[in-house]
Design an enzyme around this catalytic site. Sequence first.
Site, PDB file in Angstrom:
ATOM      1  N   ASP A   1      40.712  22.961  10.775  1.00 20.16           N
ATOM      2  CA  ASP A   1      39.864  23.333   9.714  1.00 20.16           C
ATOM      3  C   ASP A   1      40.233  25.032   9.605  1.00 20.16           C
ATOM      4  OD1 ASP A   1      38.459  23.536  12.592  1.00 20.16           O
ATOM      5  OD2 ASP A   1      37.234  24.725  11.507  1.00 20.16           O
TER       6      ASP A   1
ATOM      7  N   SER B   1      53.894  34.818  69.184  1.00 17.34           N
ATOM      8  CA  SER B   1      53.510  33.702  68.456  1.00 17.34           C
ATOM      9  C   SER B   1      52.228  34.042  67.633  1.00 17.34           C
ATOM     10  CB  SER B   1      53.388  32.740  69.513  1.00 17.34           C
ATOM     11  OG  SER B   1      52.633  32.987  70.761  1.00 17.34           O
TER      12      SER B   1
END
Length: 637
Positions: A176, A550
């Site tokens: 539109d 670690s």
Amino acid sequence: MTAPIQDSAYQVDKLIAEDIHAYLDRHQHKSLLRFITCGSVDDGKSTLIGRLLYDSKMIFEDQLAALESDSKRVGTQGQEIDFALLVDGLAAEREQGITIDVAYRFFATEKRKFIVADTPGHEQYTRNMVTGASTADLAVILIDARKGVLTQTRRHSYLAHLIGIRHIVLAVNKMDLVGYDQATFDAIVADYRAFAGEIGIGDFVAMPISGFKGDNITAPSANTPWYHGPSLVAHLETVELDAERDQAKPFRLPVQWVNRPNLDFRGFSGLVASGAVSPGDRVRVLPSGKTTEVARVVTLDGDLDRAVAGQSVTLTFADEIDCSRGDVIAAADAPPEVADQFEATIVWMADEEMLPGRPYWLKLGTQTVTASIQHPKYQVNVNTMEHLAAKTLDLNAIGVANLSTDRGIVFEPYAANRGLGGFILIDKLTNATVAAGMLHFSLRRAQNVHWQALDVTRERRSGLKNQQPMVLWFTGLSGAGKSTIANLVEKKLVRMNRHTFLLDGDNVRHGLNKDLGFTDADRVENIRRIGEVAKLMTDAGLIVITAFISPFRAERQMVRDMMAPGEFLEIFIDTPLADAEARDVKGLYAKARSGQLKNFTGIDSPYEPPLDPDMRIDTTGMTPEAAADLIIERLIP
């Protein structure tokens, strides 16, 4: 006269009740289509769904009143109804006029029931779009007629195709606002068709619509006389369902639950993923490979002569064979594969980047296993379809990589079976879903490399050494004193005639891990390799002592999981950063502070201290000698 009137009223009530019953029965047996709306920001996805709910009369009066009120207060359509507000439920969505989370809505027509997922258009919410698409049969790709094909249009189209959605509707919205111009529509369709061909979308249905005005939503619009295709709802009502196609495939039922209500009944419950099953059919239980015959197909409403894909049933067997949750019951003459190494496409959904080598939970159907991903083979640029080199994947990235699981899983390629080919990855510590993936195929080495049985067992080796194998895992900051204490522990154990080996972080990086740097991904791989070496050494009967920073809990847990129960001792050398930095024997902290040393733990790279270590050594109040004695006492009382 009263009796005939009452009798007539009774007949009317009876007819009404029969009509209601017939309607409910028809409604119950309607087929169900799941679909998504997707596309770029402000393409009108929420508005379209709101229009579908409105036109299908699925809004109650109080909801409509609230919608009218909200439209005037926070709507974007002036004084007219803003249908997007029916779907945008979060306050942030209403305030910004955007979709953030996936919103699911139900509606129905005379022919079919629907569940629609409104997925967000913003790139940072791509993971939410993947979530909505994972169960969809159809995708409605919306395009703003004023803007044409955008980056997110391409991204969502690629993802929809990647996830296996076969039915694509290209809805050119807001017609539109361009005066229902056919040339605009044709140009967008041509542009999209060229892109769709590049990514493998061979066919799609294109239609001009206006979600706001209602054009071509439930009925053909007079504003587009040049369009001769179906309306959106008409197409949704007639498109073929995936469940119907799945019924023609070989039988598969992932076991969700072993149903044992009493001593006389033992059944295996789950959703039929594909194919059909009847009493008397020969089936194979995987991964064990045992075969048997189906005795009964049981449901809450009674036994069935036949169950098909999409139905939840309980199967009983003619023979007593082992079958448990996570197993897959399949047609005996056409079973799926079992493997533990695969190539897969991965959609990364976490804010933190993927760490190759880190263990994640992999959930595929009813199976849950530990999996680790290798470095990506490549990352996909969804705009150009170019394959890019990548060492990892970050948020919303899509890549192809190999992965391995800790044991064989039952699977089929995702292209053949979404239920046995699609998986998610879950962080083991946070339980957050970090990725979704699609399996392509098993790797040849998964089929050709087998575990070789050895005549000399690990028990025999440890018996020869007269000791219990053990891993003493020292963790802590650089300079905490790990190597010093580990060295003392080994010396004391050797004096006690124990067989040991010390793996030191610096020493290992001169050989086994000299190819690794200090990025998070390299740290993960460093610990993975050490864990595998430590496991082999415990198989040899040794007491293994490791001294590594670690830094991540996930990798320390990964190594613990590798070992036999009771053979892993996590020893946290708990030294405050200030004390460790004050020692700085190697001068590393000084380099890190000056910027000469990147990714240094404690400075610009994180350290995750153990939450529940087996031992905690406070070096601020204990000498290394005393610490070593304490560890020996714990190891050998």
